[in-house]
Write an enzyme that holds these catalytic residues in place. Structure first.
Site, PDB file in Angstrom:
ATOM      1  N   TYR A  22       0.840  -1.204   0.000  1.00 19.20           N
ATOM      2  CA  TYR A  22       0.000   0.000   0.000  1.00 19.20           C
ATOM      3  C   TYR A  22       0.872   1.250   0.000  1.00 19.20           C
ATOM      4  O   TYR A  22       0.703   2.141  -0.843  1.00 19.20           O
ATOM      5  CB  TYR A  22      -0.939   0.002   1.223  1.00 19.20           C
ATOM      6  CG  TYR A  22      -1.592   1.338   1.431  1.00 19.20           C
ATOM      7  CD1 TYR A  22      -2.592   1.780   0.555  1.00 19.20           C
ATOM      8  CD2 TYR A  22      -1.192   2.200   2.460  1.00 19.20           C
ATOM      9  CE1 TYR A  22      -3.175   3.029   0.712  1.00 19.20           C
ATOM     10  CE2 TYR A  22      -1.770   3.444   2.624  1.00 19.20           C
ATOM     11  CZ  TYR A  22      -2.760   3.854   1.751  1.00 19.20           C
ATOM     12  OH  TYR A  22      -3.328   5.094   1.906  1.00 19.20           O
TER      13      TYR A  22
ATOM     14  N   VAL B 143      -9.385   3.151  13.640  1.00 21.29           N
ATOM     15  CA  VAL B 143      -9.706   3.088  15.063  1.00 21.29           C
ATOM     16  C   VAL B 143     -10.981   3.867  15.405  1.00 21.29           C
ATOM     17  O   VAL B 143     -11.839   3.366  16.154  1.00 21.29           O
ATOM     18  CB  VAL B 143      -8.493   3.517  15.935  1.00 21.29           C
ATOM     19  CG1 VAL B 143      -8.080   4.956  15.696  1.00 21.29           C
ATOM     20  CG2 VAL B 143      -8.780   3.298  17.391  1.00 21.29           C
TER      21      VAL B 143
HETATM   22  N1  UDP Z   1      -6.359   0.548  16.667  1.00 25.10           N
HETATM   23  C1  UDP Z   1      -6.954   0.153  17.874  1.00 25.10           C
HETATM   24  N2  UDP Z   1      -8.192  -0.426  17.817  1.00 25.10           N
HETATM   25  C2  UDP Z   1      -8.877  -0.616  16.664  1.00 25.10           C
HETATM   26  C3  UDP Z   1      -8.272  -0.201  15.451  1.00 25.10           C
HETATM   27  C4  UDP Z   1      -7.016   0.390  15.505  1.00 25.10           C
HETATM   28  O1  UDP Z   1      -6.383   0.315  18.948  1.00 25.10           O
HETATM   29  O2  UDP Z   1      -9.998  -1.150  16.711  1.00 25.10           O
HETATM   30  C5  UDP Z   1      -5.036   1.182  16.728  1.00 25.10           C
HETATM   31  C6  UDP Z   1      -4.057   0.645  15.676  1.00 25.10           C
HETATM   32  O3  UDP Z   1      -3.376  -0.471  16.160  1.00 25.10           O
HETATM   33  C7  UDP Z   1      -3.148   1.851  15.490  1.00 25.10           C
HETATM   34  C8  UDP Z   1      -4.066   3.057  15.713  1.00 25.10           C
HETATM   35  O4  UDP Z   1      -5.196   2.541  16.422  1.00 25.10           O
HETATM   36  O5  UDP Z   1      -2.117   1.869  16.451  1.00 25.10           O
HETATM   37  C9  UDP Z   1      -4.543   3.674  14.413  1.00 25.10           C
HETATM   38  O6  UDP Z   1      -5.028   2.632  13.587  1.00 25.10           O
HETATM   39  P1  UDP Z   1      -5.805   2.925  12.237  1.00 25.10           P
HETATM   40  O7  UDP Z   1      -6.066   1.606  11.590  1.00 25.10           O
HETATM   41  O8  UDP Z   1      -6.968   3.805  12.518  1.00 25.10           O
HETATM   42  O9  UDP Z   1      -4.762   3.783  11.408  1.00 25.10           O
HETATM   43  P2  UDP Z   1      -3.219   3.523  11.009  1.00 25.10           P
HETATM   44  O10 UDP Z   1      -2.463   4.629  11.657  1.00 25.10           O
HETATM   45  O11 UDP Z   1      -2.819   2.175  11.535  1.00 25.10           O
HETATM   46  O12 UDP Z   1      -3.230   3.610   9.542  1.00 25.10           O
END
Ligand code: UDP
Length: 301
Positions: free
Chosen positions: A145, A189
């Site tokens: 990606y 998240v």
């Molecule tokens: N995360 C979490 N719970 C969830 C989904 C994501 O704690 O249900 C954490 C994930 O591990 C990351 C952060 O939230 O550390 C942001 O994740 P997201 O997928 O939103 O965006 P990323 O920065 O990973 O693209």
């Protein structure tokens, strides 16, 4: 005559919010979307005279050019956008994101547009060594990606150079707001927490929840887009985030729900934070919506 904007991926989360802002300032908008993750309902509040919707897969299209005729601005947001699926199927991501970008930039270059804006990704910094991370810091591509989004940016910048195209690349950090894609296995998240809170389920916190991200509200992002359109700046790359770091535990505390700690997602950075001074300086913009206010608004709707 009204200004015309073409938005690829215009039926998605960011595209549909951008459509709202462009219609508000009087643009006629053409949305190109394959409706894989985009939804008709994201645009159903618009009138046909303001927003024309075309179902098309840009990476497979033969005569994209015809939709770009008369366009003043092009926003290229269409892409496959999940990391884990990109590792499972890199070819699909290359076809969609790289070939798609090539087709869009080709078509846009044929009509003399005023500006093209490309949605790049902060994933190009991988696990950043420096925080906050600036545009000049190291590129570290950790998954297909990130590779496809970065190649797209290189294509955009190369066209800017070769053909004097007025192109801008924004490296998005964690964008959130209304219509954020519904939660799922790899959901963002904030959409996961929103779904969980509304369904009275525990908030799934990955790892210890101490990891931090830079969350920017989609309205702040759209305002940066509108400001850059009017600016003299072209052929530039900008970070687009809030410049503030927020831990996942803090996000969970704003949602104020039960919590459940789940296993870590391999390969993801612990912290991510944008240095946004370049954008702030050039277009006199700053993010206005605090994370507390942004999430409270989401919970209200
Ligand atoms: N995360 C979490 N719970 C969830 C989904 C994501 O704690 O249900 C954490 C994930 O591990 C990351 C952060 O939230 O550390 C942001 O994740 P997201 O997928 O939103 O965006 P990323 O920065 O990973 O693209």
């Amino acid at each position: 005559m009204a200004l015309k904007s073409v938005i690829t991926g215009g039926a998605g989360f960011i595209g549909s919010n951008l459509t709202d802002h462009l219609v508000r300032i009087g643009h006629k908008v053409v949305v190109l979307d394959n409706f894989v993750s985009g939804k008709k309902s994201n645009l159903s509040h618009h009138k046909k005279k303001d927003v024309k919707i075309i179902k098309i897969d840009i990476s497979k299209s033969k005569n994209l050019y015809k939709y770009f005729k008369g366009a003043d601005y092009v926003f290229h947001l269409a892409a496959l956008a999940e990391i884990i699926p990109s590792i499972k199927n890199p070819k699909k991501y290359f076809n969609n994101n790289v070939i798609g970008t090539l087709k869009v930039v080709e078509a846009a270059n044929k009509v003399k547009i005023k500006k093209l804006i490309y949605a790049a990704s902060s994933s190009c910094y991988g696990t950043p060594k420096k925080l906050p991370t600036s545009e000049k810091d190291e590129i570290n591509l950790k998954n297909p990606y990130a590779v496809t989004k970065f190649i797209g940016e290189e294509i955009i910048m190369n066209y800017a150079e070769m053909f004097k195209m007025p192109n801008i690349s924004f490296r998005f950090f964690n964008v959130y707001g209304p219509r954020l894609n519904a939660s799922g296995q790899y959901g963002a998240v904030i959409s996961n927490f929103l779904f969980q809170k509304k369904n009275n389920k525990p908030l799934t916190i990955v790892g210890d929840g101490k990891q931090t991200r830079d969350f920017i509200h989609v309205d702040d992002l759209a305002n940066a887009f509108l400001k850059i359109l009017k600016s003299k700046y072209n052929n530039k790359i900008y970070n687009l985030g809030s410049g503030k770091k927020t831990s996942i535990n803090y996000i969970a505390s704003i949602f104020n729900g039960k919590k459940k700690f789940i296993s870590i997602r391999p390969g993801e950075p612990k912290d991510s934070l944008a240095n946004i001074s370049k954008l702030k300086k050039d277009i006199n913009w700053k993010p206005k919506i605090s994370i507390e206010k942004g999430i409270k608004n989401l919970l209200r709707n």
